[in-house]
Design a protein around this motif. Structure first.
Motif, PDB file in Angstrom:
ATOM      1  N   LEU A 727      41.843  67.075  68.064  1.00 55.30           N
ATOM      2  CA  LEU A 727      43.169  66.482  67.963  1.00 55.30           C
ATOM      3  C   LEU A 727      44.294  67.514  67.905  1.00 55.30           C
ATOM      4  CD1 LEU A 727      43.767  63.482  67.706  1.00 55.30           C
ATOM      5  CD2 LEU A 727      43.888  63.771  65.245  1.00 55.30           C
ATOM      6  N   VAL A 728      43.978  68.703  67.369  1.00 57.00           N
ATOM      7  CA  VAL A 728      45.092  69.614  67.036  1.00 57.00           C
ATOM      8  C   VAL A 728      45.842  70.146  68.253  1.00 57.00           C
ATOM      9  CG1 VAL A 728      44.217  70.383  64.834  1.00 57.00           C
ATOM     10  CG2 VAL A 728      43.568  71.604  66.890  1.00 57.00           C
ATOM     11  N   LEU A 729      45.164  70.196  69.407  1.00 57.31           N
ATOM     12  CA  LEU A 729      45.861  70.776  70.565  1.00 57.31           C
ATOM     13  C   LEU A 729      47.049  69.929  70.984  1.00 57.31           C
ATOM     14  CD1 LEU A 729      42.722  72.010  72.478  1.00 57.31           C
ATOM     15  CD2 LEU A 729      44.536  73.445  71.540  1.00 57.31           C
ATOM     16  N   ALA A 730      47.027  68.641  70.594  1.00 56.70           N
ATOM     17  CA  ALA A 730      48.162  67.775  70.910  1.00 56.70           C
ATOM     18  C   ALA A 730      49.435  68.266  70.224  1.00 56.70           C
ATOM     19  CB  ALA A 730      47.873  66.346  70.476  1.00 56.70           C
ATOM     20  N   PHE A 731      49.273  68.981  69.128  1.00 54.84           N
ATOM     21  CA  PHE A 731      50.444  69.392  68.333  1.00 54.84           C
ATOM     22  C   PHE A 731      50.894  70.809  68.642  1.00 54.84           C
ATOM     23  CE2 PHE A 731      48.203  66.100  66.119  1.00 54.84           C
ATOM     24  CZ  PHE A 731      49.203  65.289  65.613  1.00 54.84           C
ATOM     25  N   GLU A 732      50.261  71.446  69.630  1.00 56.52           N
ATOM     26  CA  GLU A 732      50.578  72.842  69.904  1.00 56.52           C
ATOM     27  C   GLU A 732      52.043  73.065  70.239  1.00 56.52           C
ATOM     28  OE1 GLU A 732      48.459  76.030  70.285  1.00 56.52           O
ATOM     29  OE2 GLU A 732      48.115  74.712  68.575  1.00 56.52           O
ATOM     30  N   PRO A 733      52.638  74.124  69.717  1.00 57.37           N
ATOM     31  CA  PRO A 733      53.999  74.479  70.151  1.00 57.37           C
ATOM     32  C   PRO A 733      53.946  75.083  71.559  1.00 57.37           C
ATOM     33  CG  PRO A 733      53.169  76.102  68.588  1.00 57.37           C
ATOM     34  CD  PRO A 733      52.110  75.034  68.698  1.00 57.37           C
ATOM     35  N   SER A 734      55.116  75.330  72.144  1.00 60.96           N
ATOM     36  CA  SER A 734      55.151  75.904  73.493  1.00 60.96           C
ATOM     37  C   SER A 734      54.588  77.323  73.476  1.00 60.96           C
ATOM     38  CB  SER A 734      56.590  76.005  73.992  1.00 60.96           C
ATOM     39  OG  SER A 734      57.242  74.795  73.841  1.00 60.96           O
ATOM     40  N   GLU A 735      53.933  77.692  74.579  1.00 63.08           N
ATOM     41  CA  GLU A 735      53.555  79.098  74.729  1.00 63.08           C
ATOM     42  C   GLU A 735      54.821  79.890  74.995  1.00 63.08           C
ATOM     43  OE1 GLU A 735      50.280  80.387  77.226  1.00 63.08           O
ATOM     44  OE2 GLU A 735      49.414  78.380  77.074  1.00 63.08           O
ATOM     45  N   PRO A 736      54.864  81.164  74.576  1.00 60.58           N
ATOM     46  CA  PRO A 736      56.108  81.923  74.718  1.00 60.58           C
ATOM     47  C   PRO A 736      56.676  81.926  76.139  1.00 60.58           C
ATOM     48  CG  PRO A 736      54.534  83.139  73.414  1.00 60.58           C
ATOM     49  CD  PRO A 736      53.817  81.921  73.899  1.00 60.58           C
ATOM     50  N   GLY A 737      55.839  82.026  77.145  1.00 60.24           N
ATOM     51  CA  GLY A 737      56.380  82.197  78.491  1.00 60.24           C
ATOM     52  C   GLY A 737      56.590  80.915  79.280  1.00 60.24           C
ATOM     53  N   VAL A 738      56.657  79.740  78.637  1.00 61.80           N
ATOM     54  CA  VAL A 738      56.717  78.496  79.435  1.00 61.80           C
ATOM     55  C   VAL A 738      57.847  78.469  80.438  1.00 61.80           C
ATOM     56  CG1 VAL A 738      55.691  76.424  78.436  1.00 61.80           C
ATOM     57  CG2 VAL A 738      57.728  77.388  77.382  1.00 61.80           C
ATOM     58  N   SER A 813      45.172  85.563  73.698  1.00 64.85           N
ATOM     59  CA  SER A 813      45.276  84.945  72.369  1.00 64.85           C
ATOM     60  C   SER A 813      45.301  86.018  71.291  1.00 64.85           C
ATOM     61  CB  SER A 813      44.081  84.030  72.128  1.00 64.85           C
ATOM     62  OG  SER A 813      44.035  83.054  73.134  1.00 64.85           O
ATOM     63  N   PHE A 814      45.063  87.278  71.725  1.00 63.81           N
ATOM     64  CA  PHE A 814      45.018  88.372  70.741  1.00 63.81           C
ATOM     65  C   PHE A 814      46.410  88.863  70.388  1.00 63.81           C
ATOM     66  CE2 PHE A 814      40.559  89.109  72.326  1.00 63.81           C
ATOM     67  CZ  PHE A 814      39.978  88.637  71.158  1.00 63.81           C
ATOM     68  N   THR A 815      47.209  87.973  69.815  1.00 67.42           N
ATOM     69  CA  THR A 815      48.499  88.412  69.283  1.00 67.42           C
ATOM     70  C   THR A 815      48.493  87.975  67.835  1.00 67.42           C
ATOM     71  OG1 THR A 815      49.524  86.307  69.801  1.00 67.42           O
ATOM     72  CG2 THR A 815      49.725  88.035  71.472  1.00 67.42           C
ATOM     73  N   LEU A 816      49.433  88.521  67.058  1.00 64.96           N
ATOM     74  CA  LEU A 816      49.448  88.181  65.634  1.00 64.96           C
ATOM     75  C   LEU A 816      49.618  86.678  65.447  1.00 64.96           C
ATOM     76  CD1 LEU A 816      49.235  89.406  62.891  1.00 64.96           C
ATOM     77  CD2 LEU A 816      51.734  89.602  62.822  1.00 64.96           C
ATOM     78  N   THR A 817      50.609  86.109  66.173  1.00 68.38           N
ATOM     79  CA  THR A 817      50.835  84.664  66.065  1.00 68.38           C
ATOM     80  C   THR A 817      49.598  83.915  66.545  1.00 68.38           C
ATOM     81  OG1 THR A 817      52.724  85.381  67.378  1.00 68.38           O
ATOM     82  CG2 THR A 817      52.882  83.217  66.317  1.00 68.38           C
ATOM     83  N   GLY A 818      49.007  84.400  67.625  1.00 70.75           N
ATOM     84  CA  GLY A 818      47.851  83.723  68.207  1.00 70.75           C
ATOM     85  C   GLY A 818      46.703  83.677  67.217  1.00 70.75           C
ATOM     86  N   LEU A 819      46.460  84.782  66.520  1.00 71.60           N
ATOM     87  CA  LEU A 819      45.319  84.839  65.619  1.00 71.60           C
ATOM     88  C   LEU A 819      45.594  84.088  64.323  1.00 71.60           C
ATOM     89  CD1 LEU A 819      44.124  88.484  66.279  1.00 71.60           C
ATOM     90  CD2 LEU A 819      43.228  86.356  67.200  1.00 71.60           C
ATOM     91  N   LYS A 820      46.884  84.005  63.957  1.00 71.12           N
ATOM     92  CA  LYS A 820      47.215  83.300  62.711  1.00 71.12           C
ATOM     93  C   LYS A 820      47.054  81.783  62.851  1.00 71.12           C
ATOM     94  CE  LYS A 820      51.292  84.598  61.451  1.00 71.12           C
ATOM     95  NZ  LYS A 820      52.502  85.293  61.065  1.00 71.12           N
ATOM     96  N   GLY A 821      47.217  81.284  64.074  1.00 68.09           N
ATOM     97  CA  GLY A 821      47.116  79.831  64.273  1.00 68.09           C
ATOM     98  C   GLY A 821      48.336  79.113  63.711  1.00 68.09           C
ATOM     99  N   THR A 822      48.237  77.783  63.697  1.00 64.83           N
ATOM    100  CA  THR A 822      49.353  76.994  63.148  1.00 64.83           C
ATOM    101  C   THR A 822      48.812  76.144  62.013  1.00 64.83           C
ATOM    102  OG1 THR A 822      48.819  75.221  64.647  1.00 64.83           O
ATOM    103  CG2 THR A 822      50.499  76.766  65.385  1.00 64.83           C
ATOM    104  N   GLU A 874      38.295  85.743  76.539  1.00 65.70           N
ATOM    105  CA  GLU A 874      39.599  86.379  76.757  1.00 65.70           C
ATOM    106  C   GLU A 874      39.553  87.285  77.984  1.00 65.70           C
ATOM    107  OE1 GLU A 874      42.775  86.264  75.263  1.00 65.70           O
ATOM    108  OE2 GLU A 874      41.898  84.409  74.540  1.00 65.70           O
ATOM    109  N   VAL A 875      38.453  88.049  78.098  1.00 64.94           N
ATOM    110  CA  VAL A 875      38.317  88.937  79.258  1.00 64.94           C
ATOM    111  C   VAL A 875      38.255  88.087  80.530  1.00 64.94           C
ATOM    112  CG1 VAL A 875      36.793  90.571  80.420  1.00 64.94           C
ATOM    113  CG2 VAL A 875      37.188  90.760  77.942  1.00 64.94           C
ATOM    114  N   GLU A 876      37.463  87.026  80.451  1.00 64.04           N
ATOM    115  CA  GLU A 876      37.323  86.140  81.622  1.00 64.04           C
ATOM    116  C   GLU A 876      38.681  85.544  82.005  1.00 64.04           C
ATOM    117  OE1 GLU A 876      36.734  81.757  82.774  1.00 64.04           O
ATOM    118  OE2 GLU A 876      37.526  82.633  80.953  1.00 64.04           O
ATOM    119  N   LYS A 877      39.461  85.106  80.994  1.00 64.39           N
ATOM    120  CA  LYS A 877      40.784  84.521  81.265  1.00 64.39           C
ATOM    121  C   LYS A 877      41.678  85.558  81.951  1.00 64.39           C
ATOM    122  CE  LYS A 877      43.568  83.696  77.600  1.00 64.39           C
ATOM    123  NZ  LYS A 877      43.911  82.942  76.372  1.00 64.39           N
ATOM    124  N   HIS A 878      41.621  86.778  81.408  1.00 63.01           N
ATOM    125  CA  HIS A 878      42.462  87.843  81.934  1.00 63.01           C
ATOM    126  C   HIS A 878      42.110  88.156  83.391  1.00 63.01           C
ATOM    127  CE1 HIS A 878      44.960  91.372  81.837  1.00 63.01           C
ATOM    128  NE2 HIS A 878      43.969  92.063  82.368  1.00 63.01           N
TER     129      HIS A 878
END
Ligand code: ATP
Length: 887
Positions: A727-738, A813-822, A874-878
């Motif tokens: 369920l939580v992905l429904a509440f995600e904030p915008s990604e920085p680069g939208v 996802s390896f950023t401080l905000t990314g690892l901290k989650g919401t 992450e490597v695969e995504k990159h």
């Protein structure tokens, strides 16, 4: 005894009699009287449809093929005395229903809340002044002003009607608009023939009028036939239908697969049929994304809520999706890109130029002494004028440009109230189509026709011009230069002219204004660009969204404002006339390379949208007038102005801007892109996690080894995840680069090639790792129960880490905000972790699920596997994002 309904035959009696019967007058009610009447008569609204009772909404959650299948499974399990399995399946069913019920309620509340935000308003006379009040506050006896584009707010007995045509299809089914007049008609006339009446809910197609309210709310004709006005938002969109269809197909596929596996397991693998049945039931439950439609609904509803908080109210849910794909925004100028706060800056007559000081509508402290013609011009400007400027706070009721003219006249020492005292005999209202307004006045020297409007228009109507010593021959070249001068400064230019009419004239028509006018001069208004529009246009350019200005204003003015806004350094401009001259073959190309369209009419807007759409663009288009409805409907995203817009435009639009502000459109696009991302994230997380579980079990059956998870364990995973991570992905904030990427391609499906690859890759990876853990644990000589407990924990831990990976589709996802989650992410993880500890260590859970406590080292291994999974993904995504080039 008083007549129970003094207005039942309003159409058969003169307006004055009805005003008297309602204890009202042509100048309306007082505010106090209106309040008292409101208390007596109740609000002017129709009772809402009763909401569906909660219990029915809850039961509605069970109306779903998969749930029936699960209930059948639970019954079968109970009959076979597999009470634990039956109980867990029931728990899954109930958790799903509760989650679905709560989310659906939330989504409906979000939509209901925004519905209230666009409640319509009406112009009424209260205490003798024109004010705007909520339609629900109208009472019998109120005098209401209506004009083209309005929905008639209550049943009215007309007091005045000027070229008034009203579309009454909603009431009478008659598609031709009926022409209205004030004279009484026969008492037994049919509804559609009662010309002096305007019925609540019908649409003013053209003209102007005023009328006294004879009935409100349920007493109106429409109330009596109890038809609900407006469309009710439904909780569905093309995307949601696509997802539902997909879920149904997938369910069928899963059932067919499960049946095959059942037969295979019983015939070739020697399973007892009870065991095989339990295994395939669990498989099907694990595989089918039963929660997906509910999660996507809530994702859309959250988008709607976020857009509303950014002043864009969604009238039709599909717009949430389309907004995110918008590749071009066609915007009005006045009020959307500019502030629509007008100030007269210059007055030009044949005698000279007067620069007027001050900004805004407050005239105090900027007085000047006008010469004779300037004075005449300003007098005409406030007489040929429908606005009011309130001295308390200097607020304008009506057209801001007309308000600015009143302010300028006060600066010149004129007294608007006194000047307007001279009775107005007749008027031709302003219309974007003909771009002028005309009024007829009874002045001491006789009837005089006053016209104000677009200067080019008035120049063609005029033969001479006012000079210091009387009329002179019109010097059109002189005026064209003066107009261009002002327009190049970004000023909005309006011209004024007059004509003495023969004694006894009481009415005017279009013929009267066609020629023989005396040109008085022009005024230039400043209307500064909105600073936030400048920023929003820059943001659009970064986001690969083109911005076009479509305005009724002069080409030079429009180009100057476009430059000030940063819309283009050297904008290409086409006028409506230019557009009419371009042959069809070259039209699309010409439109595509033009940034500014000036002096356009609503029909041009429609042609422009079509031309841009023919190039595969997703077009957002703004509009406010009654004639904008067709282009708003044609556009992929029709956007109406909430303040300045007519009801007709709002009803045709998918979105209403509460603040008329261009920046709010861009904010909505931003949210639209986020919603689309979040939906993809929800799907991208759900499918492979289901797939991973299912593949693990299928492999065991196919390759004939002990099941790495028991059916009841699969059900457990489903139970613990359905209400949390899913369920939580429904509440995600915008990604920085939208807003730093190009708009997604029109028509691109949700499952892009990258997503499809993802679903397969992650499913197989989860399966491979689960099996590896299973066989490793068995190889270490551990009990099979322990090995299974490790598999279940590994799967859940991998799903947690995969969630972190998919939260950012477009970056690491390896950023401080990314690892901290919401907050929601962490809360969901906390629940899942607590659940897994209970599953692993609580004796009662060990009893139910056949799980066993694990050692500390096992835990370390499982978490390490999770971290490694994240690193690999992450490597695969990159590496692969570039290869698939999705958006
Ligand atoms: P946009 O389409 O960007 O909102 P706009 O407000 O200039 O621009 P319209 O309202 O269609 O577009 O006006 C077109 C032209 O008609 C104006 O440029 C002006 O010359 C003239 N005009 C506008 N309002 C009035 C009015 N109240 N009385 C007389 N003429 C008017």
């Amino acid at each position: 005894m008083t007549d129970p309904c003094p207005t039942a035959d309003s159409h058969a009696r003169p307006a004055a009699a009805i005003l008297a019967a309602l204890d009202s007058s042509a100048s309306g009610l007082t505010a106090a009287d209106a309040a008292a009447r409101l208390a007596r008569h109740g609000p002017n609204s129709l009772p809402d449809e009763a909401p569906r009772p909660a219990i029915l909404r809850f039961l509605g959650q069970f109306n779903n093929a998969l749930i029936w299948f699960m209930l059948a499974g639970a019954t079968a399990a109970a009959l076979l005395s597999h009470y634990i399995d039956a109980g867990v399946i029931m728990a899954v069913v109930i958790v799903n229903a509760v989650v679905g019920f709560l989310q659906e309620g939330k989504a409906e509340n979000a939509l209901n809340a925004i519905r209230g935000m666009i409640a319509p308003h009406a112009s009424v006379l209260r205490d003798g002044h024109r004010v705007s009040v909520g339609v629900a506050d109208l009472v019998p006896g109120d005098v209401v002003l209506i004009e083209a584009g309005d929905r008639v707010p209550a049943d009215l007995r007309l007091i005045s009607a000027r070229n008034l045509l009203i579309d009454e299809a909603i009431l009478t089914g008659e598609s031709v608009a009926s022409s209205k007049a004030t004279d009484p008609v026969a008492a037994d006339a049919a509804l559609g023939d009662r010309r002096p009446m305007a019925w609540s809910g019908t649409l003013v197609a053209s003209g102007q009028g005023s009328g006294v309210v004879t009935a409100t709310g349920p007493q109106t004709q429409i109330g009596q036939i109890s038809t609900m006005l407006g469309e009710v938002q439904t909780l569905t969109t093309p995307l949601l239908r696509q997802i539902n269809a997909f879920a149904r197909r997938f369910t069928l596929f899963a059932f067919a697969g499960a049946a095959l596996i059942f037969v295979f397991a019983v015939t070739l693998r020697g399973f007892s049929w009870e065991d095989a049945l339990m295994a395939v039931v669990a498989l099907a439950v694990g595989l089918v994304p039963e929660g997906l439609p509910a999660v996507i609904t809530i994702t859309l509803a959250i988008g709607v809520q976020r857009m509303a908080s950014r002043r864009a109210v969604i009238r039709r849910l599909p717009a949430v999706e389309t907004l995110g794909a918008t590749s071009i925004i066609c915007s009005d100028k006045t009020g959307t890109l500019t502030r629509n706060e007008m100030t007269v800056r210059r007055v030009v007559t044949a005698d000279g130029v007067t620069m007027v000081q001050g900004a805004g509508y407050d005239p105090t402290g900027h007085g000047f002494a006008p010469d004779g013609i300037t004075r005449d011009l300003l007098r005409a400007a406030i007489q040929c004028n429908d606005a009011e400027l309130r001295p308390d706070g200097w607020k304008v009721e009506g057209d801001p440009m007309e308000g600015a003219l009143i302010a300028a006249a006060i600066k010149a020492g004129l007294d608007p109230a006194a000047e307007r005292g001279a009775g107005r005999l007749d008027a031709i209202p302003f219309d974007a189509e003909h771009r002028f307004m005309a009024t007829l006045h009874a002045l001491p020297e006789g009837p005089v026709l006053l016209v104000k409007g677009a200067p080019e228009r008035l120049l063609t109507m005029s033969g001479d011009q006012a000079g210091a010593s009387g009329p002179q021959l019109l010097d059109a070249a002189f005026w064209t230069d003066r107009i261009d001068e002002a327009a190049r400064e970004g000023e909005r230019v309006l011209a004024y002219a007059f004509k003495a009419m023969p004694q006894g004239t009481t009415g005017i028509g279009f013929d009267d204004v066609q020629g023989g006018l005396t040109f008085l001069g022009i005024t230039g208004f400043i209307d500064p660009p909105r600073p936030e529009a400048v920023a929003a246009i820059a943001e659009c350019h970064r986001a690969g969204i083109e911005v076009r200005m479509i305005t009724g204003d002069h080409a030079e003015t429009a180009a100057a404002i476009a430059r000030q806004l940063g819309l283009a350094r050297d904008p290409q401009v086409l006028t409506g006339q230019d557009l009419d001259r371009i042959p069809d073959a070259g039209f699309v190309k010409a439109v595509a390379r033009t940034q500014v369209f000036a002096r356009t009419s609503p029909e041009h807007k429609l042609r422009i949208v079509r031309a841009l759409q023919s190039q595969g663009r997703v077009v957002a288009m703004t509009g406010d007038g009654v004639n904008d409805a067709p282009s708003l409907k044609q556009a992929d995203v029709g956007i109406a102005m909430g303040i300045k817009g007519t009801e007709a435009a709002k009803e045709a639009a998918q979105i209403v801007l509460m603040d008329d502000n261009f920046a709010s459109i861009v904010a909505a696009v931003h949210e639209g892109r986020t919603v689309h991302d979040n939906i993809r994230k929800v799907i991208g997380w759900t499918l492979p996690t289901n797939g991973g579980e299912a593949l693990t079990v299928i492999m065991a059956i196919l390759l004939n080894f002990a099941l790495p998870m028991t059916p009841v364990q699969i059900l457990w995973i489903n139970l613990i995840l359905a209400s949390t991570l899913g369920l939580v992905l429904a509440f995600e904030p915008s990604e920085p680069g939208v807003m730093a990427r190009k708009p997604r391609k029109a028509g691109a499906g949700l499952l892009t090639p990258f997503m499809l690859w993802r679903v397969c890759f992650v499913s197989v990876m989860f399966m491979a790792i689960s099996l590896a853990v299973f066989f490793w644990a068995l190889g270490q000589g551990r009990e099979i129960e322990v090995a299974r407990t490790m598999v279940v924990n590994t799967l859940v831990v991998m799903e947690i880490f995969y969630l972190f990976n998919i939260r950012y589709l477009h970056m690491t996802s390896f950023t401080l905000t990314g690892l901290k989650g919401t907050g929601p992410v962490l809360a969901a993880i906390a629940v899942v972790v607590a659940g897994q500890f209970a599953f692993t260590y609580l004796p009662v859970m060990n009893g139910i699920f056949g799980s066993r406590p694990l050692g500390l080292m096992d835990g370390v291994i499982i978490v390490t596997i999770g971290v490694l999974t994240l690193v690999v993904l992450e490597v695969e995504k990159h590496l692969l994002r570039g290869v698939f080039d999705d958006d």
